[in-house]
Design an enzyme around this catalytic site. Sequence first.
Site, PDB file in Angstrom:
ATOM      1  N   GLU A   1       0.961  -0.875   0.287  1.00  0.00           N
ATOM      2  CA  GLU A   1       0.043  -0.056  -0.098  1.00  0.00           C
ATOM      3  C   GLU A   1       1.219   1.444  -0.247  1.00  0.00           C
ATOM      4  O   GLU A   1       1.901   1.428   0.973  1.00  0.00           O
ATOM      5  CB  GLU A   1      -1.056  -0.267   1.418  1.00  0.00           C
ATOM      6  CG  GLU A   1      -2.026   1.090   1.133  1.00  0.00           C
ATOM      7  CD  GLU A   1      -2.904   0.790   2.413  1.00  0.00           C
ATOM      8  OE1 GLU A   1      -3.628   1.503   2.994  1.00  0.00           O
ATOM      9  OE2 GLU A   1      -2.169   0.184   3.822  1.00  0.00           O
TER      10      GLU A   1
ATOM     11  N   LYS B   1     -10.018   2.249  -0.853  1.00  0.00           N
ATOM     12  CA  LYS B   1     -10.684   0.915  -0.279  1.00  0.00           C
ATOM     13  C   LYS B   1     -11.883   2.055   0.409  1.00  0.00           C
ATOM     14  O   LYS B   1     -11.923   2.851   0.906  1.00  0.00           O
ATOM     15  CB  LYS B   1      -9.334   1.447   0.939  1.00  0.00           C
ATOM     16  CG  LYS B   1      -8.682   1.104   2.334  1.00  0.00           C
ATOM     17  CD  LYS B   1      -7.917   1.512   2.764  1.00  0.00           C
ATOM     18  CE  LYS B   1      -7.315   0.518   3.952  1.00  0.00           C
ATOM     19  NZ  LYS B   1      -5.900   1.224   4.895  1.00  0.00           N
TER      20      LYS B   1
ATOM     21  N   CYS C   1      -4.959  -3.394   2.831  1.00  0.00           N
ATOM     22  CA  CYS C   1      -4.492  -3.553   4.653  1.00  0.00           C
ATOM     23  C   CYS C   1      -5.200  -3.966   5.341  1.00  0.00           C
ATOM     24  O   CYS C   1      -6.075  -5.130   5.100  1.00  0.00           O
ATOM     25  CB  CYS C   1      -4.116  -1.811   4.359  1.00  0.00           C
ATOM     26  SG  CYS C   1      -2.272  -2.003   5.785  1.00  0.00           S
TER      27      CYS C   1
END
Length: 289
Positions: free
Chosen positions: A58, A127, A160
């Site tokens: 990321e 995200k 993540c």
Amino acid sequence: MITQIIYQHKNRKGMGNMIAAVIQMNCEPGNIRKNVAAARDFIRKAADKGAEWAVLPELFQTGYLLGGRDREYAGPVPGGEALCWMEETAREFGIMLTGGIIEEQGGKLYDTAVTVSQHGLLGAYRKIHLWGGEKERFTPGNDTGTPMDCGNWKIGMQICYEAGFPEGARLQVLKGANALAYVAAFGAARAEVWDLATRARALENGCYVLASDRCGTEPCGTKFAGRSRIVAPDGTILAQVEEGEGIAVAKLELSNIQQQRAVLPYLKDLRTDLIAAAWQKWANGSERG
């Protein structure tokens, strides 16, 4: 909808069984030149080992915490310097790449995962579940994502913290994904969560998980977990980078997916009708605690 298929990718081996790699690297906040040079070197090493797909962490180009300078390093998708670098590097080494960048669209910033091949952008995913201070930095995505069609491989992306949200992975798999890429800057303080969650997402979905995490410590003191790994559909860790920078390479076999889904038929036996109805009731407020 940000997730899109730009190119129906066919790699040089026809996308049957595939050699894949995860890259674990330290990143210096704001030092784009140094970070991309390091990333390129790892990508070259992965390609030399036969990798046809490599997953980067990321925000690998910028570093994770930028002291309020996120907008300075953001760019559009498609287009933008970060994405162009990934496309050029994919062409240079004839490899497919997945990594996390800062996206700017319509004045908003997103923590975005992208996948490219030597032919261009394959897809992007913003995200959805933002961690802690990310809520002040980024706008959450509003699309659960659609797997990218890469021949026999259907690849989904997550980012993540989302390793701990099984719903996103399950939705991608129900849409056809047989491999999931997690790009991450996952903190060392919760390393055990990373360990459990990445294996669980593979096992419960009968799919491969390629999880690339940062390593090292940023100037603010944030330390990253590392432990980048490739996980088989039965939850076995096929390859892992324990500490420091490095790459892990493994062969992804389609037959293992079929076998595992026969042994543990979670997807076949899932009551999607009941689950969907229950979620709808919860969303309407009738089943909330």
